[in-house]
Design a protein around this motif. Sequence first.
Motif, PDB file in Angstrom:
ATOM      1  N   PHE A 185       0.844  -1.207   0.000  1.00 42.36           N
ATOM      2  CA  PHE A 185       0.000   0.000   0.000  1.00 42.36           C
ATOM      3  C   PHE A 185       0.877   1.254   0.000  1.00 42.36           C
ATOM      4  O   PHE A 185       0.615   2.204  -0.747  1.00 42.36           O
ATOM      5  N   ASN A 186       1.899   1.269   0.812  1.00 47.71           N
ATOM      6  CA  ASN A 186       2.781   2.427   0.900  1.00 47.71           C
ATOM      7  C   ASN A 186       3.498   2.667  -0.427  1.00 47.71           C
ATOM      8  O   ASN A 186       3.699   3.812  -0.842  1.00 47.71           O
ATOM      9  N   ARG A 187       3.868   1.569  -1.108  1.00 43.22           N
ATOM     10  CA  ARG A 187       4.557   1.682  -2.383  1.00 43.22           C
ATOM     11  C   ARG A 187       3.646   2.293  -3.464  1.00 43.22           C
ATOM     12  O   ARG A 187       4.078   3.133  -4.245  1.00 43.22           O
ATOM     13  N   GLU A 188       2.386   1.875  -3.506  1.00 39.56           N
ATOM     14  CA  GLU A 188       1.488   2.328  -4.573  1.00 39.56           C
ATOM     15  C   GLU A 188       0.785   3.643  -4.230  1.00 39.56           C
ATOM     16  O   GLU A 188       0.623   4.511  -5.096  1.00 39.56           O
ATOM     17  N   ALA A 189       0.343   3.802  -3.010  1.00 35.29           N
ATOM     18  CA  ALA A 189      -0.436   4.988  -2.641  1.00 35.29           C
ATOM     19  C   ALA A 189       0.440   6.127  -2.113  1.00 35.29           C
ATOM     20  O   ALA A 189      -0.042   7.246  -1.941  1.00 35.29           O
ATOM     21  N   ARG A 190       1.703   5.815  -1.842  1.00 38.50           N
ATOM     22  CA  ARG A 190       2.640   6.814  -1.327  1.00 38.50           C
ATOM     23  C   ARG A 190       2.157   7.428  -0.006  1.00 38.50           C
ATOM     24  O   ARG A 190       2.370   8.608   0.271  1.00 38.50           O
ATOM     25  N   MET A 191       1.481   6.637   0.771  1.00 39.48           N
ATOM     26  CA  MET A 191       1.123   6.990   2.145  1.00 39.48           C
ATOM     27  C   MET A 191       0.867   5.690   2.885  1.00 39.48           C
ATOM     28  O   MET A 191       0.636   4.648   2.275  1.00 39.48           O
ATOM     29  N   SER A 192       0.918   5.764   4.202  1.00 38.78           N
ATOM     30  CA  SER A 192       0.698   4.543   4.980  1.00 38.78           C
ATOM     31  C   SER A 192      -0.779   4.169   4.944  1.00 38.78           C
ATOM     32  O   SER A 192      -1.654   5.016   4.716  1.00 38.78           O
ATOM     33  N   LEU A 193      -1.045   2.899   5.163  1.00 42.46           N
ATOM     34  CA  LEU A 193      -2.429   2.433   5.178  1.00 42.46           C
ATOM     35  C   LEU A 193      -3.202   3.100   6.308  1.00 42.46           C
ATOM     36  O   LEU A 193      -4.365   3.463   6.161  1.00 42.46           O
ATOM     37  N   THR A 194      -2.565   3.296   7.457  1.00 43.81           N
ATOM     38  CA  THR A 194      -3.223   3.962   8.588  1.00 43.81           C
ATOM     39  C   THR A 194      -3.615   5.386   8.233  1.00 43.81           C
ATOM     40  O   THR A 194      -4.730   5.829   8.520  1.00 43.81           O
ATOM     41  N   ASP A 195      -2.684   6.121   7.586  1.00 42.96           N
ATOM     42  CA  ASP A 195      -3.005   7.499   7.184  1.00 42.96           C
ATOM     43  C   ASP A 195      -4.158   7.543   6.185  1.00 42.96           C
ATOM     44  O   ASP A 195      -4.998   8.441   6.234  1.00 42.96           O
ATOM     45  N   PHE A 196      -4.186   6.568   5.276  1.00 44.48           N
ATOM     46  CA  PHE A 196      -5.273   6.541   4.294  1.00 44.48           C
ATOM     47  C   PHE A 196      -6.623   6.312   4.970  1.00 44.48           C
ATOM     48  O   PHE A 196      -7.622   6.934   4.605  1.00 44.48           O
ATOM     49  N   ILE A 197      -6.652   5.424   5.956  1.00 40.12           N
ATOM     50  CA  ILE A 197      -7.902   5.161   6.682  1.00 40.12           C
ATOM     51  C   ILE A 197      -8.398   6.432   7.350  1.00 40.12           C
ATOM     52  O   ILE A 197      -9.565   6.820   7.221  1.00 40.12           O
ATOM     53  N   HIS A 198      -7.493   7.107   8.070  1.00 43.03           N
ATOM     54  CA  HIS A 198      -7.894   8.345   8.757  1.00 43.03           C
ATOM     55  C   HIS A 198      -8.289   9.438   7.754  1.00 43.03           C
ATOM     56  O   HIS A 198      -9.269  10.153   7.965  1.00 43.03           O
ATOM     57  N   LYS A 199      -7.538   9.547   6.658  1.00 41.68           N
ATOM     58  CA  LYS A 199      -7.852  10.551   5.638  1.00 41.68           C
ATOM     59  C   LYS A 199      -9.252  10.321   5.064  1.00 41.68           C
ATOM     60  O   LYS A 199     -10.030  11.263   4.883  1.00 41.68           O
ATOM     61  N   SER A 200      -9.576   9.065   4.782  1.00 41.41           N
ATOM     62  CA  SER A 200     -10.892   8.744   4.223  1.00 41.41           C
ATOM     63  C   SER A 200     -12.002   9.065   5.221  1.00 41.41           C
ATOM     64  O   SER A 200     -13.049   9.622   4.847  1.00 41.41           O
TER      65      SER A 200
END
Length: 409
Positions: free
Chosen positions: A343-358
Amino acid sequence: MPERLKAKCQNLMTLLPANLYISPVGGGEAARLTKLHPPAFLERFIADSIARLARLGERPSGCSPPEFRVYLYIDPFRLCYLGWPADGAGGDRFMVAFGPFIVERLSAAELRYIAHRMKLGFDNCAMLESFFGIVPFFDRGALIKLACVFQDCFDAAPREPGIVTEDHSTDLPDEGISPEGKFTDRGFVEDNYKAEAKLLAAVERGDAEYVRSVLGSNARFINMPPRFPSDPLREIKNLSVTLNSISLRAAISGGLNPSVAHNMSHAFAVRIEQQTNAEAMGKLIFEIAVSYAEAVRKYALKGYSDLIVSAINYIRKNLTSPLSLKEIAEHLHISREHLCRQFNREARMSLTDFIHKSKIEESCPLLASRKYAIGDIALTFGYSSPSHYTKIFDKLMGMPPKRWQSMQK
């Protein structure tokens, strides 16, 4: 133009399906009230016909019997104009002309012959045929009724109006008006394709700001002669339906989930059908294109691997749950470490950050509405406490939720 004459002409336009031209009989530029938009290559021909028709009003009134007060002018394209000399203030005379319209149906071969005889060039033959498809048709009986409408509007005398025909349908073009190739009318077509391509590319890449800049300055950004000049609501509805369809495809091409895109398309189609005025339709056109672009920006998954697409879709379906990394990895049947690295490689952010961002992005409309307490919003999106939600919000948005809320209109 005298105000009284102008008011009469504006009232006439509510009844007429084409344009109205008001020309000073002694010479001068004609004013125009527009419903029908001819191709650009016809404009100067039409202006010449209106000027010639205006000169008919120079005939001394004593030389023309009362029944010869309405003039039917037929130009070399067999486009027709009905003209009525009207008196203005101070003895000024004006020719009020209605047109263009046609009094006979012409076949495609006849129109092509006219186009070549008038030296229009190949490109404009089809455009002439298309224009004749929207020009109103009047038979002899309808012309008499039109003449009566003019007579009622401009002449108080209770007499039967006659029609004098000035037939120039066999005239050849003047060298000064129609040299071959001078009126090639492809510019607006090419400009339309370029404008459409730029708009759809912006939708596809989720560039909502570009879409706003284009449509915000001109909702009718595509310069097309109207197909239904007497019905502007239908005209803009047709444009809206087209925009909805092509924006749908651009959004899907940009990676928006097809189900989401088609649901948006269906909702917009219903709203288009429900609109009852052109102004509201103009605002809806703006909303359609911007909404698709924003949806692509927020939700498109183009360029992600199947694993990451599955992870994102699972997160979006469960935004109101606490959502742990372990839970997501188990759902996808892979290790937590592998999922986080990918996830970090493709989205360029951590999975945890993506969850909170969403979660925070989805909560913002609720916060902006001021209908719900911050504590209720926090619990709705699976946060253990208002303070935890506030901490995450501050980190991502650069300010606490209360301050952000106060800045919303």
